[in-house]
Write an enzyme that holds these catalytic residues in place. Structure first.
Site: not given
Ligand code: LLP
Length: 432
Positions: A238, A290, A327, A331, A359, A388
């Site tokens: 996150g 991530g 994205r 979002y 389209c 992403y």
């Molecule tokens: N752990 C879990 C259980 C998760 O569901 C996620 C992301 C992460 C870790 C990694 O989160 P990060 O560090 O990347 O924030 N597609 C969306 C983001 C979806 C995130 C889904 N889960 C976007 O482009 O903003």
């Protein structure tokens, strides 16, 4: 750290000229900086030095084999959400024994694969799932390592589609019933309770929600350590990144010059606030970043095909679409857009919509955005697209997947070939 900067009048990733890459490999094109990915991993690792920890990179953010291989060589673990991701990790040289398997809908085949390959732990998201994992493990004659994901009911203050830690979200087990869930899980014969997990959402730009959630959940981790001998507490992913003004400078500490209020969350601040809460637990701490690892490390390069002057707006129609980077459409995600040719300091600007060829009215990368004046044939970099980005691409409108490049210093490695028509129709069958 940010590795995209102007040099000799043109935008570079590390030492590689992006215009040359676009001309050689075509557009749309994803380009990633190896130095940024490594820097981010190492900085987070160093910031956590005071606690026993394992960084489990959230594979879903960017699962190209070359990216996974890079992180595997650094000693990273991996957070996975499917059997396909587990197989990718192994294919890339990663260790199943360092994988945590998250997700609300694991199938029998995925659970069997994960048990066969010896993953570190399942992060289970419902009691029904735990019972099923127990059953499958029993049939295989093994014990399944399991952590339960607790939903701490904390507001992550992020976009509603990427907020996961509130009671109304589908994720995890409610805070109020987590003790009963552990008690019941502890009585299942084929389950070993190995940890406790939480994840409150993605793209968090303040450390406050993390602190709030850890303060709420850490006492449970201590309790479960005593009661069930759990060995780890995962605080999830996150950590947010900067999407605005992301090209301000190539300097590693460019954000220190930013005004209060728009400063990103640094991993140093994140660790400084969380480590004191985590260290006394004496547990191994897992993290699942991530976006932080790969987001600012990537850009999507696209070429302007046409310019269209409507009565209300000017459109720059580019050759990348929402199918390549979704994205903004999904979002309302902001991505800075920079021309590859460096604009003069006094260059004219224009306010435009940068749109794709798909389209759909949602097929845009920027609306009413003031950018330096450009013309058809020029290339643009859509910045901070490393997380992403490609992984959420689709073949909608029968558009092939773009190529991907990993830059290491002055060298550009093609890490995915552009799809061609045969890739697009592979697997389709016309009944005879
Ligand atoms: N752990 C879990 C259980 C998760 O569901 C996620 C992301 C992460 C870790 C990694 O989160 P990060 O560090 O990347 O924030 N597609 C969306 C983001 C979806 C995130 C889904 N889960 C976007 O482009 O903003």
């Amino acid at each position: 750290m940010h590795s995209f900067h102007y040099q000799n009048g043109s935008l570079h990733c590390e030492g590689v000229d992006l215009q040359t890459l676009a001309d050689t490999h075509g557009t749309p094109l994803y380009v990633y900086s190896q130095a940024t990915i490594l820097d981010h991993f190492r900085r987070l690792d160093a910031a956590l030095a005071e606690v026993d920890h394992l960084i489990c990179y959230a594979t879903k953010a960017n699962s190209n084999l070359a990216v996974l291989n890079l992180l595997a060589k650094e000693g990273a673990g991996f957070d996975i959400v499917s059997g396909g991701e587990l197989r990718r990790i192994q294919h890339a040289g990663g260790d199943a024994g360092k994988c945590t398997f998250a997700g609300v809908g694991k199938t029998r085949a995925e659970i069997e694969l994960a048990l066969r390959e010896g993953i570190y732990c399942f992060n289970a998201e419902s009691e029904a799932e735990i019972v099923f994992i127990d059953q499958v493990a029993g049939e295989m004659g093994v014990k399944a390592p399991v952590a339960l994901r607790v939903n701490p009911n904390v507001d992550a203050q992020t976009h509603k589609y990427i907020s996961t830690g509130k009671s109304e979200n589908k994720f995890g087990i409610d805070f109020d019933i987590i003790r009963e869930a552990y008690d019941r899980a502890s009585k299942l014969p084929n389950i070993t309770l190995r940890g406790l997990q939480m994840h409150i959402g993605s793209q968090l730009t303040s450390s406050n929600p993390f602190v709030e959630a850890v303060e709420k959940v850490a006492p449970l981790a201590a309790e479960f350590k005593d009661a069930y001998g759990i060995e780890f507490f995962s605080v999830g992913g996150g950590i947010g990144i900067v999407y605005q003004d992301s090209l301000a400078s190539g300097d590693a500490d460019w954000w220190s010059s930013k005004e209060d209020g728009e400063k990103p969350l640094t991993v140093e601040e994140y660790a400084a606030r969380l480590v004191p809460l985590l260290k006394p637990l004496g547990l191994r701490i897992l993290l699942e970043p991530g976006r932080y690892m790969v987001g600012n490390a990537g850009a999507m390069i696209t070429r302007i095909l046409y310019e269209k002057h409507g009565s209300a707006k000017t459109f720059k129609i580019v050759d990348a679409g929402m199918n390549d980077l979704i994205r903004p459409a999904l979002y309302q995600g902001h991505h800075d857009i920079a021309p590859l040719r460096q604009p003069a300091d006094d260059a004219a600007t224009e306010t435009v919509d940068v749109v794709g060829p798909v389209c759909e009215s949602g097929d845009f990368f920027a609306q009413n955005r003031e950018i330096p004046a450009t013309e058809a044939g020029d290339c643009l970099a859509v910045l901070s697209s490393g997380a992403y980005g490609f992984v959420m691409a689709s073949n909608y409108n029968s558009r092939p997947f773009p190529a991907e490049i990993l830059v290491d210093g002055d060298t550009a490695h093609v890490i995915r070939k552009r799809q061609d028509f045969s890739d697009l129709v592979a697997g389709e069958i016309i009944p005879s």
